[in-house]
Design an enzyme around this catalytic site. Structure first.
Site, PDB file in Angstrom:
ATOM      1  CG  ASN A   9      -1.824  -1.221   1.239  1.00 14.72           C
ATOM      2  OD1 ASN A   9      -2.471  -1.513   0.241  1.00 14.72           O
ATOM      3  ND2 ASN A   9      -1.857  -1.948   2.356  1.00 14.72           N
ATOM      4  CG  ASN A  10       5.565   2.806   0.373  1.00 16.07           C
ATOM      5  OD1 ASN A  10       5.653   3.566  -0.584  1.00 16.07           O
ATOM      6  ND2 ASN A  10       6.407   2.840   1.397  1.00 16.07           N
ATOM      7  CG  ASP A  70       9.850  -5.876   5.384  1.00 14.27           C
ATOM      8  OD1 ASP A  70       8.886  -5.112   5.537  1.00 14.27           O
ATOM      9  OD2 ASP A  70      10.677  -6.102   6.277  1.00 14.27           O
ATOM     10  N   GLY A 154      10.545   8.351   1.457  1.00  9.91           N
ATOM     11  CA  GLY A 154      11.255   7.894   2.654  1.00  9.91           C
ATOM     12  C   GLY A 154      12.544   8.662   2.911  1.00  9.91           C
ATOM     13  CE1 TYR A 155      14.616   7.493   7.849  1.00 10.21           C
ATOM     14  CE2 TYR A 155      13.628   5.599   6.737  1.00 10.21           C
ATOM     15  CZ  TYR A 155      13.813   6.364   7.869  1.00 10.21           C
ATOM     16  OH  TYR A 155      13.186   6.007   9.047  1.00 10.21           O
ATOM     17  CG  ASP A 156      14.662   7.853  -1.904  1.00 12.29           C
ATOM     18  OD1 ASP A 156      15.311   6.922  -1.395  1.00 12.29           O
ATOM     19  OD2 ASP A 156      13.786   7.673  -2.768  1.00 12.29           O
ATOM     20  CG  HIS A 181      17.018  -0.760  -1.585  1.00 11.97           C
ATOM     21  ND1 HIS A 181      17.027   0.490  -2.146  1.00 11.97           N
ATOM     22  CD2 HIS A 181      15.936  -0.782  -0.764  1.00 11.97           C
ATOM     23  CE1 HIS A 181      16.005   1.197  -1.686  1.00 11.97           C
ATOM     24  NE2 HIS A 181      15.333   0.439  -0.843  1.00 11.97           N
ATOM     25  NE  ARG A 182      11.146  -1.060  -3.024  1.00  3.04           N
ATOM     26  CZ  ARG A 182      11.658   0.030  -2.437  1.00  3.04           C
ATOM     27  NH1 ARG A 182      12.067   1.049  -3.167  1.00  3.04           N
ATOM     28  NH2 ARG A 182      11.739   0.103  -1.130  1.00  3.04           N
TER      29      ARG A 182
HETATM   30  P1  IMP Z   1       8.381  -1.490   4.977  1.00  3.10           P
HETATM   31  O1  IMP Z   1       9.107  -2.301   3.942  1.00  3.10           O
HETATM   32  O2  IMP Z   1       6.939  -1.296   4.653  1.00  3.10           O
HETATM   33  O3  IMP Z   1       8.658  -1.987   6.367  1.00  3.10           O
HETATM   34  O4  IMP Z   1       8.945   0.004   4.909  1.00  3.10           O
HETATM   35  C1  IMP Z   1      10.260   0.246   4.607  1.00  3.10           C
HETATM   36  C2  IMP Z   1      10.669   1.663   5.005  1.00  3.10           C
HETATM   37  O5  IMP Z   1      12.058   1.801   4.714  1.00  3.10           O
HETATM   38  C3  IMP Z   1       9.956   2.744   4.207  1.00  3.10           C
HETATM   39  O6  IMP Z   1       8.797   3.217   4.820  1.00  3.10           O
HETATM   40  C4  IMP Z   1      11.036   3.833   4.129  1.00  3.10           C
HETATM   41  O7  IMP Z   1      11.061   4.559   5.329  1.00  3.10           O
HETATM   42  C5  IMP Z   1      12.316   3.014   4.072  1.00  3.10           C
HETATM   43  N1  IMP Z   1      12.669   2.752   2.661  1.00  3.10           N
HETATM   44  C6  IMP Z   1      12.582   1.566   2.003  1.00  3.10           C
HETATM   45  N2  IMP Z   1      12.950   1.707   0.721  1.00  3.10           N
HETATM   46  C7  IMP Z   1      13.252   3.007   0.561  1.00  3.10           C
HETATM   47  C8  IMP Z   1      13.678   3.753  -0.561  1.00  3.10           C
HETATM   48  O8  IMP Z   1      13.803   3.275  -1.696  1.00  3.10           O
HETATM   49  N3  IMP Z   1      13.907   5.055  -0.332  1.00  3.10           N
HETATM   50  C9  IMP Z   1      13.761   5.637   0.897  1.00  3.10           C
HETATM   51  N4  IMP Z   1      13.325   4.998   1.966  1.00  3.10           N
HETATM   52  C10 IMP Z   1      13.076   3.673   1.800  1.00  3.10           C
END
Ligand code: IMP
Length: 199
Positions: A9-10, A70, A154-156, A181-182
């Protein structure tokens, strides 16, 4: 069963995953496309556990092959924090991404630079009523004390690639999707998907 559900849902992740998977020839759907409203509690103790839990729950609820991610940011000077807890890294509930970035910088103040860090992504692919298959990807850089760029999520804006002198948020989606990473995890997931979806 020829559709792949992007099991998150992100919105930031959905956009990136859609772009990363667009050339596979597999039809992609999101939870919103199929009116699926599902929140999976991320209470595992590893990325693998959480990713598998999400992929299996979405596959079970939709009857579709599902791909979940995740991910997290691991900062060396914070002993690998926030890691698995990156989405919730703030003492106050209701905090947003900008609050979490500010909180991270606050916690790093006074520690010697560079603040080396890496992003980690675990991707799980699950077919309905089967176990998940797991792949992963990492990307390395450093945290900087000021925000740069407006892309990504996020932290980008505080994650710098020192060799490029650009933050993740200063890259175009195309560039981020070559380095992140993704992106690396999706590259490893594609053979798994091809095997499931082969004619
Ligand atoms: P989750 O996988 O839903 O537990 O969330 C992972 C969290 O890590 C995100 O809400 C971001 O805060 C951070 N995160 C994961 N991937 C990225 C990215 O590609 N850019 C910036 N922040 C990320």
């Amino acid at each position: 069963m020829n559709k792949l559900l992007i099991a998150t849902n992100n919105k930031g992740k959905v956009k990136e995953l859609q772009d990363l998977l667009k050339d596979t020839g597999i039809e992609l759907v999101t939870p919103a496309d199929i009116n699926l409203n599902l929140e999976v509690e991320e209470n595992g103790t590893t990325y693998d556990e959480n990713a598998a839990k999400k992929a299996i729950a979405f596959a079970h609820a939709s009857g579709l092959v599902s791909l979940a991610d995740d991910s997290g940011l691991e900062v060396d000077a914070l002993d690998g924090a926030p890691g698995l807890y990156s989405a919730r890294y703030h003492p106050k509930s209701g905090a947003n991404d900008a609050d979490r970035r500010a909180y991270m910088i606050e916690n790093l103040k006074g520690k010697p630079r560079p603040w080396t860090a890496h992003f980690h992504a675990t991707i799980a692919v699950a077919e309905p009523e089967k176990d998940a298959q797991i792949v992963e990807g990492n990307c390395y850089g450093e945290i900087i004390p000021e925000e740069r760029g407006t892309g990504g999520f996020g932290y980008d804006p505080i994650f710098l690639f020192p060799d490029l002198n650009q933050t993740m948020a200063e890259l175009s989606m195309e560039e981020k999707n070559r380095l992140s990473h993704r992106a690396l995890a999706v590259m490893n997931a594609i053979p798994v998907l091809q095997k499931i979806f082969q004619p």
